[in-house]
Motif scaffolding. Structure first.
Motif, mmCIF file in Angstrom:
data_model
loop_
_atom_site.group_PDB
_atom_site.id
_atom_site.type_symbol
_atom_site.label_atom_id
_atom_site.label_comp_id
_atom_site.label_asym_id
_atom_site.label_seq_id
_atom_site.Cartn_x
_atom_site.Cartn_y
_atom_site.Cartn_z
ATOM 1 N N ALA A 75 4.469 6.836 2.923
ATOM 2 C CA ALA A 75 4.585 7.708 4.098
ATOM 3 C C ALA A 75 3.689 8.937 3.977
ATOM 4 C CB ALA A 75 6.033 8.129 4.308
ATOM 5 N N ALA A 76 3.399 9.366 2.777
ATOM 6 C CA ALA A 76 2.561 10.552 2.569
ATOM 7 C C ALA A 76 1.073 10.285 2.778
ATOM 8 C CB ALA A 76 2.803 11.104 1.156
ATOM 9 N N ARG A 77 0.698 9.022 2.940
ATOM 10 C CA ARG A 77 -0.717 8.666 3.117
ATOM 11 C C ARG A 77 -1.204 9.026 4.514
ATOM 12 N NH1 ARG A 77 -3.906 7.015 -0.998
ATOM 13 N NH2 ARG A 77 -4.943 5.610 0.409
ATOM 14 N N CYS A 78 -2.453 9.367 4.598
ATOM 15 C CA CYS A 78 -3.084 9.706 5.872
ATOM 16 C C CYS A 78 -3.141 8.471 6.779
ATOM 17 C CB CYS A 78 -4.491 10.227 5.596
ATOM 18 S SG CYS A 78 -5.363 10.748 7.066
ATOM 19 N N GLY A 79 -2.840 8.679 8.057
ATOM 20 C CA GLY A 79 -2.963 7.612 9.042
ATOM 21 C C GLY A 79 -1.725 6.790 9.286
ATOM 22 N N VAL A 80 -0.671 6.966 8.491
ATOM 23 C CA VAL A 80 0.552 6.176 8.648
ATOM 24 C C VAL A 80 1.328 6.680 9.873
ATOM 25 C CG1 VAL A 80 2.763 5.530 7.597
ATOM 26 C CG2 VAL A 80 0.705 5.696 6.185
ATOM 27 N N LYS A 86 -1.148 -2.881 11.992
ATOM 28 C CA LYS A 86 -0.235 -3.001 10.857
ATOM 29 C C LYS A 86 -0.928 -3.653 9.674
ATOM 30 C CE LYS A 86 3.307 -6.025 10.746
ATOM 31 N NZ LYS A 86 4.637 -6.627 10.972
ATOM 32 N N ILE A 87 -0.611 -3.129 8.502
ATOM 33 C CA ILE A 87 -1.055 -3.688 7.229
ATOM 34 C C ILE A 87 0.203 -4.126 6.490
ATOM 35 C CG2 ILE A 87 -2.138 -3.122 5.022
ATOM 36 C CD1 ILE A 87 -3.777 -1.012 6.717
ATOM 37 N N VAL A 88 0.172 -5.306 5.865
ATOM 38 C CA VAL A 88 1.371 -5.873 5.243
ATOM 39 C C VAL A 88 1.085 -6.287 3.805
ATOM 40 C CG1 VAL A 88 3.092 -7.715 5.354
ATOM 41 C CG2 VAL A 88 2.151 -6.756 7.469
ATOM 42 N N LEU A 89 1.975 -5.899 2.921
ATOM 43 C CA LEU A 89 2.035 -6.418 1.558
ATOM 44 C C LEU A 89 3.334 -7.207 1.518
ATOM 45 C CD1 LEU A 89 0.796 -6.361 -1.325
ATOM 46 C CD2 LEU A 89 2.325 -4.437 -1.781
ATOM 47 N N ASP A 90 3.250 -8.517 1.452
ATOM 48 C CA ASP A 90 4.417 -9.383 1.660
ATOM 49 C C ASP A 90 4.876 -10.041 0.370
ATOM 50 O OD1 ASP A 90 6.358 -10.653 3.205
ATOM 51 O OD2 ASP A 90 5.041 -12.299 3.762
ATOM 52 N N ASP A 91 6.141 -9.830 0.040
ATOM 53 C CA ASP A 91 6.772 -10.447 -1.135
ATOM 54 C C ASP A 91 5.977 -10.220 -2.424
ATOM 55 O OD1 ASP A 91 9.021 -11.293 0.175
ATOM 56 O OD2 ASP A 91 8.328 -13.338 0.479
ATOM 57 N N PHE A 92 5.621 -8.978 -2.653
ATOM 58 C CA PHE A 92 4.953 -8.573 -3.887
ATOM 59 C C PHE A 92 5.970 -8.711 -5.018
ATOM 60 C CE2 PHE A 92 2.992 -4.612 -6.118
ATOM 61 C CZ PHE A 92 2.342 -5.419 -7.044
ATOM 62 N N ALA A 93 5.744 -9.641 -5.937
ATOM 63 C CA ALA A 93 6.698 -9.931 -7.007
ATOM 64 C C ALA A 93 6.402 -9.075 -8.234
ATOM 65 C CB ALA A 93 6.628 -11.405 -7.381
ATOM 66 N N GLU A 144 -5.178 4.453 15.028
ATOM 67 C CA GLU A 144 -6.413 3.762 15.411
ATOM 68 C C GLU A 144 -7.578 4.127 14.506
ATOM 69 O OE1 GLU A 144 -9.021 2.829 19.422
ATOM 70 O OE2 GLU A 144 -7.426 4.327 19.502
ATOM 71 N N ALA A 145 -7.671 5.393 14.114
ATOM 72 C CA ALA A 145 -8.778 5.836 13.263
ATOM 73 C C ALA A 145 -8.740 5.200 11.874
ATOM 74 C CB ALA A 145 -8.757 7.356 13.142
ATOM 75 N N SER A 146 -7.557 4.771 11.438
ATOM 76 C CA SER A 146 -7.413 4.178 10.107
ATOM 77 C C SER A 146 -7.562 2.664 10.099
ATOM 78 C CB SER A 146 -6.047 4.560 9.529
ATOM 79 O OG SER A 146 -5.920 5.950 9.428
ATOM 80 N N PHE A 147 -7.818 2.086 11.238
ATOM 81 C CA PHE A 147 -7.961 0.635 11.363
ATOM 82 C C PHE A 147 -9.348 0.364 11.950
ATOM 83 C CE2 PHE A 147 -7.062 -3.691 12.674
ATOM 84 C CZ PHE A 147 -6.099 -4.110 11.775
#
Length: 134
Positions: A103-108, A22-29, A57-60
């Motif tokens: 969602a349109a990005r590869c690997g999601v 998982k990749i997280v962007l948290d509380d982007f103001a 797995e391939a994207s991480f």
């Protein structure tokens, strides 16, 4: 100098192998022109966005090569441009637009996007919406 992780290869039990990534962007103001009330239109409001992206797995990457990483700078740059590029009546519309973009990005493989207006009610940390693939 040797890579400490390389010396552990084969020692991690299979039952502890990663199941998700998982990749997280948290509380982007961001200041977003959002809302349908007369006093909101044309008066940007502070919106906090959290985007959680599960990737295959391939994207991480397992190594330390930048070229192998999923481009999470994209999250901040493209979401910021999308949110500032137009006005929104509803948080639901903003969240859906961000959701579709990611969602349109590869690997999601999974996705959760949430937003909250941080300054609407004095007795709440925020009011918002969430959209998830699960």
């Amino acid at each position: 100098m040797t890579d400490p992780a390389a010396s552990l290869e084969g020692l991690v039990p299979e039952r502890l192998a990663p199941k998700t990534r998982k990749i997280v962007l948290d509380d982007f103001a961001l200041e977003v022109d959002i809302g349908f009330h007369d006093y909101e239109v044309g008066n940007p409001q502070r919106v906090l966005l959290t985007v959680e992206v599960w990737v295959d797995e391939a994207s991480f990457p397992t190594g330390d090569r930048v070229a192998d990483a999923w481009d999470y700078d994209f999250l901040r740059t493209e979401i910021g441009a999308l949110a500032k590029g137009r006005r929104f009546n509803l948080q639901e519309t903003l969240v859906r637009a961000i959701y579709d973009l990611v969602a349109a990005r590869c690997g999601v493989t999974g996705l959760r996007v949430s937003s909250r207006k941080a300054d609407v009610y004095p007795d709440c940390a925020g009011v918002g919406v969430e959209l998830a693939s699960f």
